[in-house]
Structures are given as structure tokens and as C-alpha cells.
Design an enzyme around this catalytic site. Sequence first.
Site, mmCIF file in Angstrom:
data_model
loop_
_atom_site.group_PDB
_atom_site.id
_atom_site.type_symbol
_atom_site.label_atom_id
_atom_site.label_comp_id
_atom_site.label_asym_id
_atom_site.label_seq_id
_atom_site.Cartn_x
_atom_site.Cartn_y
_atom_site.Cartn_z
ATOM 1 N N ASP A 31 0.867 -1.189 0.000
ATOM 2 C CA ASP A 31 0.000 0.000 0.000
ATOM 3 C C ASP A 31 0.897 1.230 0.000
ATOM 4 O O ASP A 31 1.978 1.195 0.577
ATOM 5 C CB ASP A 31 -0.887 -0.009 1.274
ATOM 6 C CG ASP A 31 -2.199 0.726 1.072
ATOM 7 O OD1 ASP A 31 -2.145 1.949 0.809
ATOM 8 O OD2 ASP A 31 -3.263 0.107 1.182
ATOM 9 N N GLY A 102 2.334 -7.597 -15.139
ATOM 10 C CA GLY A 102 3.711 -7.953 -15.497
ATOM 11 C C GLY A 102 4.338 -8.826 -14.414
ATOM 12 O O GLY A 102 5.027 -9.820 -14.708
ATOM 13 N N LYS A 105 2.843 -12.297 -14.616
ATOM 14 C CA LYS A 105 3.403 -13.045 -15.753
ATOM 15 C C LYS A 105 4.781 -13.598 -15.372
ATOM 16 O O LYS A 105 5.088 -14.767 -15.622
ATOM 17 C CB LYS A 105 3.485 -12.104 -16.954
ATOM 18 C CG LYS A 105 4.105 -12.677 -18.185
ATOM 19 C CD LYS A 105 3.751 -11.753 -19.354
ATOM 20 C CE LYS A 105 4.837 -11.608 -20.344
ATOM 21 N NZ LYS A 105 5.828 -10.607 -20.264
ATOM 22 N N TYR A 145 -12.048 7.546 -12.411
ATOM 23 C CA TYR A 145 -12.164 6.227 -11.773
ATOM 24 C C TYR A 145 -12.762 5.218 -12.749
ATOM 25 O O TYR A 145 -12.217 4.129 -12.954
ATOM 26 C CB TYR A 145 -13.048 6.355 -10.532
ATOM 27 C CG TYR A 145 -13.178 5.099 -9.702
ATOM 28 C CD1 TYR A 145 -12.066 4.540 -9.063
ATOM 29 C CD2 TYR A 145 -14.414 4.473 -9.524
ATOM 30 C CE1 TYR A 145 -12.196 3.401 -8.276
ATOM 31 C CE2 TYR A 145 -14.547 3.339 -8.738
ATOM 32 C CZ TYR A 145 -13.432 2.807 -8.112
ATOM 33 O OH TYR A 145 -13.564 1.678 -7.331
ATOM 34 N N THR A 175 -20.154 -1.246 -1.039
ATOM 35 C CA THR A 175 -19.891 -2.129 0.098
ATOM 36 C C THR A 175 -19.573 -1.278 1.321
ATOM 37 O O THR A 175 -18.978 -0.212 1.201
ATOM 38 C CB THR A 175 -18.715 -3.066 -0.249
ATOM 39 O OG1 THR A 175 -19.080 -3.808 -1.432
ATOM 40 C CG2 THR A 175 -18.416 -4.038 0.874
#
Length: 321
Positions: A31, A102, A105, A145, A175
Site C-alpha cells: 500500500d 507484469g 506473468k 475512476y 460495500t
Amino acid sequence: MRILITGAAGFLGSHLCDRFLADGHTVVGMDNLITGSPDNIAHLFGRGDFDFIEHDVTNFIYVEGQLDGILHFASPASPIDYLEHPIPTLKVGSLGTHKVLGLAKAKGARVLLASTSEVYGDPQVHPQPESYWGHVNPVGPRGVYDEAKRFAEAITMAYHRFHGVETRIVRIFNTYGPRMRPADGRVVSNFIVQALRGDPISIYGDGSQTRSFTYVDDLVEGIFQLFFSDRVDPTNLGNPHEFTVRELAKLVLQLTGSDSQLTPHPLPKDDPKVRQPDITAARAALNWEPRVELREGLERTIPYFRRLVEADGAVARTLSE
Ligand code: UDP
């Protein structure tokens, strides 16, 4: 499994950390703390199966060792937040999702993308099935957004088709629950905090617009099941029980025993008039449906906000401020 959760210090990210840890997985939380708070994961620090990395995922993500899954939940998600951080919101949905894919992968990890009912914009189809392409204003204030998440879905599907990355996409509807910030700015937190303080209840527009509110535990369970399912197509998760904003306000007043007055505020631009998930797909593919109705979910949420209001005088945040 070893799971990376971006946005781990946020409302949903922190609950997902708890859910995966409870099931015996190892979690790396990431974060940049723009809108997340270390308080949400403070109880996890010091555990051997949890690590935290403070990092902005729009920059190259380095995680040492094996990684089996990534849940990409980093993003401002409250309208008031993404209006305040428009460019980080666009970047985390676009550049951040690219970095996450990325990394997936390179590690051979499965990715679950947190998308949103906002991809449907101000919908002209009601309720909204996943097959609806939406009605979004790309250049309006919410476009930062909505379009970031629409791009995130597109690049996720491209990595799936072109690179064979295992992907899942959840479209999350409104939520609520413990760990939302009191000043988050969204309707449930605002109304509860205003009611508890005896402040006026900020009704945007005439309050006839609708939303369908999901209690956090229901959503987290659905996401957990979607991650382990084989469903690649986007999946709506939400509670189909729809309320007007005015109905929500009255229920909050009743449950808090507050005599706060409903007060009109200007309706924000492009505010969707209706919203209700069609969850036929989630029912069929995941055997999932929400269990906690609004009244019960609010009863579980109010004590959390009451503690914050009483402890540090927490206040709500409205758009017109
Ligand atoms: N809303 C409101 N008062 C508030 C905050 C929001 O009337 O203090 C309304 C808002 O205009 C919208 C609905 O509540 O119609 C849900 O807003 P929120 O910001 O929670 O999320 P959204 O669903 O718009 O992303």
C-alpha cells in the site's frame, strides 16, 4: 499459497488479508497509504505469515520469492477521494494494473482485479448484468475512476488472452462495514457518523437515487470464492436489495436513535440514478449470494463508528465542503 494484496491497508484490502490468512495462506500486503491506513492491518504486524511493503504500485513492483496470487485492490474508491486524487486514480488503474500483470506473468501468479459497478456509469439497463457495456462520461469528474477501471479490465483480458495469465475480474457494488474511514465520504459512513454526532444528514439531490449495499463479509467471501474458481469473465458481486438514499438515511436514524435532520446538498455531477447488481452469474458459477441484509449489516457497523466518534471526535466529509 503466497498472495500479494495491493491496497492491503484499505477497507477491502485489509479484510482480504484477514480472509486469506485465516485460510492458511501467506500474505504480502502492499500500500502507498494515500487512502489506506496502517490501523487496518496493525493487528497483523509481527505475524510470521504476513509482510507489509509500503510501495506505490504505479512504479515497478519488486517482490522476492514465489508468488501464487495477486489481488489488485489498490485505488482510491470513494468519489470524494478520486476527485481529490484524480491522477493517482488514473495511474493506479492503468499503470498500476500493468505492473501487477507484469509481475503475475513473471511469477506465474493468478491475478484478481478489483473492478467496479462504476464501469456501468449512469446505467440505462437496470439491474446491471455483466453483459451490459455501460454508460460512462469519459470526461466527467467520475471518469478518472470509471475509465481507469475500464482500462484495467481491458488490459487484464489482454494479458489473459495474449500472455495466458490466469485472471479474474470482480465488479464490486457499494460495500460498507468496519474499517471504512469516518471521513471516507461515501454515503454509509457519512450518514452513520453524522447521525452519531447529531450533525445534519447530507442528502445529495432529492435522495431518490438508489444503491444496493453489500456488507463487507459477504463481499469478501464472494471474492475469495471467485479467486479459487475458474471464471475468467467479469463477475458482479453485490447485494441486489436496492434502497433509495433517503431510505438509507431513515434506517440509519432509526438504528442510531438519532434526531439529526435530513438536509439537501447539490447532486454531484454524473451521479448514477440507479444501481443494482444482477448476480445470476455469481449464483451459478460460485454458488454465492449475500446473507447479510442492510439492517443487520448496519447494526454490525454502527458500533465501529461509534467508537471512533467517541474516541477522537471523527467527522464525516461531504462533497460540497
Ligand atoms: N450521497 C449522499 N450523501 C452523502 C454521500 C453520498 O446523498 O453524504 C449519495 C450520492 O449522491 C450517491 C449515493 O449516495 O447517490 C452513493 O454515494 P457514494 O459516494 O457512497 O458512492 P457511489 O455509489 O456514488 O460511488
